[in-house]
Design a protein around this motif. Structure first.
Motif, PDB file in Angstrom:
ATOM      1  N   UNK A   2      -0.868   8.789  15.248  1.00 40.69           N
ATOM      2  CA  UNK A   2      -1.275  10.188  15.112  1.00 40.69           C
ATOM      3  C   UNK A   2      -2.121  10.402  13.854  1.00 40.69           C
ATOM      4  N   UNK A   3      -2.988  11.376  13.930  1.00 42.51           N
ATOM      5  CA  UNK A   3      -3.938  11.613  12.852  1.00 42.51           C
ATOM      6  C   UNK A   3      -3.248  11.999  11.543  1.00 42.51           C
ATOM      7  N   UNK A   4      -2.084  12.576  11.588  1.00 37.80           N
ATOM      8  CA  UNK A   4      -1.390  12.966  10.370  1.00 37.80           C
ATOM      9  C   UNK A   4      -0.721  11.809   9.650  1.00 37.80           C
ATOM     10  N   UNK A   5      -0.424  10.744  10.369  1.00 37.94           N
ATOM     11  CA  UNK A   5       0.263   9.595   9.783  1.00 37.94           C
ATOM     12  C   UNK A   5      -0.703   8.689   9.023  1.00 37.94           C
ATOM     13  N   UNK A   6      -1.916   8.548   9.503  1.00 42.00           N
ATOM     14  CA  UNK A   6      -2.876   7.627   8.888  1.00 42.00           C
ATOM     15  C   UNK A   6      -3.187   7.972   7.435  1.00 42.00           C
ATOM     16  N   UNK A   7      -3.478   9.234   7.082  1.00 40.65           N
ATOM     17  CA  UNK A   7      -3.705   9.522   5.651  1.00 40.65           C
ATOM     18  C   UNK A   7      -2.463   9.272   4.793  1.00 40.65           C
ATOM     19  N   UNK A  11      -2.446   6.778   1.578  1.00 43.07           N
ATOM     20  CA  UNK A  11      -2.005   7.231   0.255  1.00 43.07           C
ATOM     21  C   UNK A  11      -0.837   6.391  -0.234  1.00 43.07           C
ATOM     22  N   UNK A  12       0.095   6.083   0.638  1.00 42.23           N
ATOM     23  CA  UNK A  12       1.239   5.255   0.263  1.00 42.23           C
ATOM     24  C   UNK A  12       0.793   3.862  -0.171  1.00 42.23           C
ATOM     25  N   UNK A  13      -0.251   3.345   0.466  1.00 43.06           N
ATOM     26  CA  UNK A  13      -0.749   2.013   0.143  1.00 43.06           C
ATOM     27  C   UNK A  13      -1.299   1.940  -1.273  1.00 43.06           C
ATOM     28  N   UNK A  14      -1.972   2.983  -1.730  1.00 46.79           N
ATOM     29  CA  UNK A  14      -2.654   2.930  -3.027  1.00 46.79           C
ATOM     30  C   UNK A  14      -1.956   3.737  -4.113  1.00 46.79           C
ATOM     31  N   UNK A  15      -0.778   4.227  -3.853  1.00 53.60           N
ATOM     32  CA  UNK A  15      -0.136   5.122  -4.817  1.00 53.60           C
ATOM     33  C   UNK A  15       0.223   4.444  -6.141  1.00 53.60           C
ATOM     34  N   UNK A  16       0.489   3.154  -6.142  1.00 56.48           N
ATOM     35  CA  UNK A  16       0.878   2.455  -7.367  1.00 56.48           C
ATOM     36  C   UNK A  16      -0.259   1.649  -7.987  1.00 56.48           C
ATOM     37  N   UNK A  19      -6.828   2.723  -9.389  1.00 57.24           N
ATOM     38  CA  UNK A  19      -8.028   2.550  -8.583  1.00 57.24           C
ATOM     39  C   UNK A  19      -9.327   2.540  -9.381  1.00 57.24           C
ATOM     40  N   UNK A  20      -9.328   3.075 -10.585  1.00 56.09           N
ATOM     41  CA  UNK A  20     -10.597   3.251 -11.275  1.00 56.09           C
ATOM     42  C   UNK A  20     -10.819   2.283 -12.427  1.00 56.09           C
ATOM     43  N   UNK A  21      -9.773   1.642 -12.939  1.00 55.52           N
ATOM     44  CA  UNK A  21      -9.971   0.743 -14.070  1.00 55.52           C
ATOM     45  C   UNK A  21      -9.709  -0.721 -13.740  1.00 55.52           C
ATOM     46  N   UNK A  22      -8.857  -1.009 -12.796  1.00 53.15           N
ATOM     47  CA  UNK A  22      -8.586  -2.410 -12.465  1.00 53.15           C
ATOM     48  C   UNK A  22      -9.570  -2.901 -11.405  1.00 53.15           C
ATOM     49  N   UNK A  23      -9.847  -4.183 -11.436  1.00 56.88           N
ATOM     50  CA  UNK A  23     -10.775  -4.772 -10.471  1.00 56.88           C
ATOM     51  C   UNK A  23     -10.202  -4.717  -9.061  1.00 56.88           C
ATOM     52  N   UNK A  24      -8.935  -5.025  -8.923  1.00 55.53           N
ATOM     53  CA  UNK A  24      -8.314  -4.984  -7.600  1.00 55.53           C
ATOM     54  C   UNK A  24      -8.290  -3.579  -7.036  1.00 55.53           C
ATOM     55  N   UNK A  25      -8.075  -2.593  -7.883  1.00 52.14           N
ATOM     56  CA  UNK A  25      -8.086  -1.211  -7.429  1.00 52.14           C
ATOM     57  C   UNK A  25      -9.457  -0.772  -6.971  1.00 52.14           C
ATOM     58  N   UNK A  30     -13.128   0.545  -2.659  1.00 53.39           N
ATOM     59  CA  UNK A  30     -14.397   0.280  -1.997  1.00 53.39           C
ATOM     60  C   UNK A  30     -14.239  -0.101  -0.540  1.00 53.39           C
ATOM     61  N   UNK A  31     -13.254  -0.930  -0.243  1.00 53.68           N
ATOM     62  CA  UNK A  31     -13.031  -1.339   1.146  1.00 53.68           C
ATOM     63  C   UNK A  31     -12.460  -0.207   1.990  1.00 53.68           C
ATOM     64  N   UNK A  32     -11.670   0.658   1.378  1.00 54.19           N
ATOM     65  CA  UNK A  32     -11.190   1.832   2.118  1.00 54.19           C
ATOM     66  C   UNK A  32     -12.352   2.758   2.452  1.00 54.19           C
ATOM     67  N   UNK A  33     -13.246   2.957   1.505  1.00 56.48           N
ATOM     68  CA  UNK A  33     -14.426   3.791   1.766  1.00 56.48           C
ATOM     69  C   UNK A  33     -15.337   3.136   2.808  1.00 56.48           C
ATOM     70  N   UNK A  34     -15.459   1.816   2.753  1.00 62.96           N
ATOM     71  CA  UNK A  34     -16.238   1.098   3.753  1.00 62.96           C
ATOM     72  C   UNK A  34     -15.663   1.319   5.153  1.00 62.96           C
TER      73      UNK A  34
END
Length: 64
Positions: A2-7, A11-16, A19-25, A30-34
């Motif tokens: 369902x469309x509500x579960x995907x976001x 968010x749960x995947x990247x919560x910890x 995203x902006x200072x580490x290379x892995x983040x 970038x891959x999520x935006x891709x």
């Protein structure tokens, strides 16, 4: 899914991750935006998932 579960899963995947200072983040963001852009243009979820997953795996193995 369902469309509500995907976001929530995204968010749960990247919560910890920092995203902006580490290379892995930055690779993850970038891959999520891709994946979003590919899905938006091609309207094919399988292509978006496979290309962004392949890009993520390649970046993690060769850049980090």
């Amino acid at each position: 899914m369902p469309i509500g579960i995907m976001p929530l899963l995204a968010i749960y995947t990247v919560k910890d991750q920092d995203l902006f200072t580490s290379t892995e983040g930055q690779i993850t963001l970038g891959c999520m935006l891709l994946a979003v852009v590919l899905h938006w243009y091609s309207r094919n979820a399988l292509v978006a998932i496979l290309v962004s997953l392949s890009g993520y795996i390649a970046c993690i193995n060769f850049i980090v």
